[in-house]
Enzyme design. Structure first.
Site, mmCIF file in Angstrom:
data_model
loop_
_atom_site.group_PDB
_atom_site.id
_atom_site.type_symbol
_atom_site.label_atom_id
_atom_site.label_comp_id
_atom_site.label_asym_id
_atom_site.label_seq_id
_atom_site.Cartn_x
_atom_site.Cartn_y
_atom_site.Cartn_z
ATOM 1 N N THR A 156 0.860 -1.170 0.000
ATOM 2 C CA THR A 156 0.000 0.000 0.000
ATOM 3 C C THR A 156 0.905 1.231 0.000
ATOM 4 O OG1 THR A 156 -1.544 -1.295 1.275
ATOM 5 C CG2 THR A 156 -1.792 1.088 1.423
ATOM 6 N N THR A 187 -3.859 1.087 -2.760
ATOM 7 C CA THR A 187 -3.140 -0.177 -2.619
ATOM 8 C C THR A 187 -3.480 -1.178 -3.700
ATOM 9 O OG1 THR A 187 -2.660 -1.947 -1.013
ATOM 10 C CG2 THR A 187 -4.936 -1.216 -1.147
ATOM 11 N N GLU A 202 -6.588 -7.903 -3.664
ATOM 12 C CA GLU A 202 -7.338 -7.334 -2.531
ATOM 13 C C GLU A 202 -8.375 -8.283 -1.949
ATOM 14 O OE1 GLU A 202 -6.196 -4.454 -0.612
ATOM 15 O OE2 GLU A 202 -6.079 -3.847 -2.689
ATOM 16 N N ASP A 220 -8.372 -9.470 1.638
ATOM 17 C CA ASP A 220 -8.851 -8.691 2.789
ATOM 18 C C ASP A 220 -10.234 -9.152 3.264
ATOM 19 O OD1 ASP A 220 -6.581 -7.200 3.066
ATOM 20 O OD2 ASP A 220 -7.356 -5.401 2.105
ATOM 21 N N GLY A 246 0.774 -0.718 5.353
ATOM 22 C CA GLY A 246 1.136 -1.672 6.408
ATOM 23 C C GLY A 246 0.002 -2.567 6.870
HETATM 24 N N1 GLY Z 1 -4.980 -4.260 1.725
HETATM 25 C C1 GLY Z 1 -4.804 -3.781 3.024
HETATM 26 C C2 GLY Z 1 -5.947 -2.983 3.513
HETATM 27 O O1 GLY Z 1 -6.672 -2.403 2.728
HETATM 28 O O2 GLY Z 1 -6.164 -2.959 4.691
#
Ligand code: GLY
Length: 588
Positions: A397, A415, A436, A439, A489
């Protein structure tokens, strides 16, 4: 002890600990999920760390060329939104691990008029996605499916997000703000040590795909410092976007190329997924903390809500008196984070699909209920902490900050999840696609790449956005801009962003010290506290271990690219996190 002396004392003690910690351990958060960071924080020089200052405007990003793009746009008369969009596209070229057009993100805007806005351009799950798509027939999560296969790819939102921000609040044309990015892709740019360090993390993966290797390897070999990275395919894609806007990405040849690659590789993406994609404007989440107003990211980010919940819990405690890195401050921060992350993982999700109890989570009653459960002399085992509202179902990110001469501020975190996302590029589009989908909750109770143990609230559903930790944030004082902050992070974004605020507000650090200072992080599960070398002195660590804490040393994480308006000098203080050596703060 004065604040300055406390800081110096902490730094000296921390330096001793740094030496003892040559063998830093990794946490249970997957290696690939963690950010690539620079050298261990420069503890020895933390007391002397000084931000870049400028009277009018400031841009801070994780890549120096992107910072220059933003400053140039501001100098040409663009506002903070023009500069933020230009930087967003430039980072897609010069910081391809993380800056992107193949992913998504969030933007928080504070206009000098006092208006605050939130723009959600988070990826969406494909319409064919299902809650069990990352499990095998026996219901076990299949390793790698949500991170390395085309099933990991969500519908990207960055292009529509940046273009929507420009259209609504910018003053320049898309061609004007994209011109620097196109030039950087077409003409190339010289790779410095900070860039090479990031590329080196995935050279092996680049070699697996000929269309990736053709761009990101030099005749099959890793790039070296001083080499030039030229990206003609990406330049072509950016030119198409600059000419025809979002429709070329969502309904034209770029969507077609991504869908074709997805179909060839077992993915689910269709043209309808792209055509249906939308971004959303809404009100940021906000809270008061010691006279400051924190303006941050609401769901589908968990970031703003969790930062605010932690700040509401710790508000009555005398952090300034206890001092940075003290036993007391560490204990109460860890406990507040433990309870707030349990709530995060239990109650928060995409607002289009779930009802987020934000008012309850941020209420004084809820903070008091949690404080009543924190023992002054013992860590609470995470196994004893549940989502505290009662039963319910259920380094990748990059962050950048912009302030213009009128006092408009833009805070962006976007990200593609892992560094270089899923590691694959569709055909000759030239940009990495995200992973993604990781997540989401692949299976309730099974940790994702960030070790987050989430529930059904974040299960995969068609068209849903995965819960994020990204926390682009603006802090105001008496309605005026005070700070712009945020970080990459994964789950640690939340604590990194929150610590940048308390390091200034409670511990009296300047912006550079606040982002460089060694960090701590607790996220409910796993039941441990991550600390960077230098955060704890041996004595503090021993005292906290006696209280029941387990620590994991992690080399370094995050890259907070932040700006502060100094209320005494009235200068802007820009701070590139010293963990991200490719970055730069610059202003005028
Ligand atoms: N891909 C990490 C976040 O969006 O938390």
């Amino acid at each position: 002890m004065s604040k300055a002396n406390m800081l110096v004392a902490a730094v000296i003690a921390a330096s001793a600990f740094l030496a003892a910690d040559a063998q830093a351990e990794q946490t249970s958060i997957s290696k690939q999920a963690l950010d690539v960071t620079g050298p261990a924080t420069t503890l020895q020089t933390l007391a002397e760390a000084k931000p870049v200052t400028a009277p009018h405007a400031m841009v801070v990003t994780a890549q120096h060329l992107a910072t220059q793009v933003g400053v140039n746009i501001l100098k040409q008369g663009g506002n903070a939104v023009d500069a933020a969009v230009a930087v967003g596209y430039a980072l897609a070229v010069v910081h391809p691990c993380c800056g992107n057009i193949g992913g998504g993100g969030f933007m928080v805007i504070h206009l000098a008029s006092g208006k605050n806005l939130f723009l959600d351009f988070r990826e969406k799950a494909p319409l064919k996605a299902t809650p069990t798509m990352f499990q095998d027939a026996q219901g076990n999560v299949v390793p790698g499916l949500s991170t390395k296969s085309f099933l990991a790819v969500g519908v990207p939102g960055t292009v529509m997000g940046l273009n929507a921000a420009l259209k609504k609040y910018g003053t320049m044309t898309l061609q004007q703000v994209m011109a620097p990015a196109i030039a950087l892709a077409k003409d190339g740019y010289v790779l410095q040590q900070g860039d090479i360090k990031i590329l080196d993390t995935r050279n092996k993966d680049f070699a697996e795909h000929p269309n990736v290797a053709a761009i990101f390897l030099d005749h099959g070999q890793p790039y070296k410092v001083g080499d030039k990275l030229v990206q003609p395919q990406l330049a072509r894609t950016l030119e198409l976007i600059a000419k025809d806007g979002s429709k070329v990405f969502y309904k034209g040849p770029i969507a077609r190329a991504v869908v074709a690659a997805s179909e060839q590789n077992g993915g689910l993406l269709t043209m309808k997924d792209f055509a249906d994609y939308s971004v959303a404007w809404s009100k940021p989440v906000s809270c008061e903390y010691r006279g400051y107003e924190v303006i941050s990211s609401p769901p589908p980010s968990s970031g703003g809500t969790t930062v605010c919940e932690i700040l509401q819990i710790i508000k009555p405690y005398p952090f300034a008196k206890w001092g940075y890195g003290s036993v007391e401050a560490t204990h109460y921060l860890a406990e507040a984070e433990r309870f707030a992350f349990a709530d995060r993982n239990t109650y928060l999700g995409d607002p289009a699909f779930v009802k987020n109890p934000i008012a309850q989570l941020l209420s004084p009653q809820h903070a008091a209920w949690i404080r009543a459960r924190i023992k002054p002399d013992a860590a609470t085992p995470s196994s004893k902490v549940k989502g505290s509202l009662g039963g319910t179902e259920g380094q990748h990110t990059t962050h950048y900050s912009v302030v213009d001469a009128k006092g408009n501020a833009v805070s962006v975190t976007y990200t593609i999840n892992f560094l270089f996302g899923v590691g694959q590029i569709a055909g000759d589009t030239g940009f990495f696609l995200n992973d993604e989908m990781d997540d989401f909750t692949s299976k309730p109770g099974v940790p994702n790449a960030f070790g987050l143990v989430q529930g059904r609230i974040d299960e995969v559903r068609p068209g849903k956005r995965p819960l994020s930790s990204m926390t682009p944030t603006v802090v105001l004082r008496k309605g005026k801009l005070f700070m712009v902050t945020g970080s990459p992070g994964g789950s640690t974004i939340i604590s990194t962003t929150m610590e940048s605020i308390i390091n200034v507000v409670d511990f009296g650090m300047n912006m550079q010290q606040a982002v460089d200072a060694p960090r701590m992080h607790q996220q409910w599960l796993p039941d441990l506290v991550m600390v960077e070398p230098g955060y704890l002195t041996p004595a503090t660590q021993a005292a906290l271990e006696k209280m029941g804490y387990t620590f994991k040393m992690v080399h370094a994480w995050g890259a907070d690219e932040a700006i502060l308006r100094n209320s005494k000098t009235h200068l802007l203080e820009g701070a590139n996190d010293d963990r991200r050596t490719s970055g730069l703060a610059a202003g005028y």
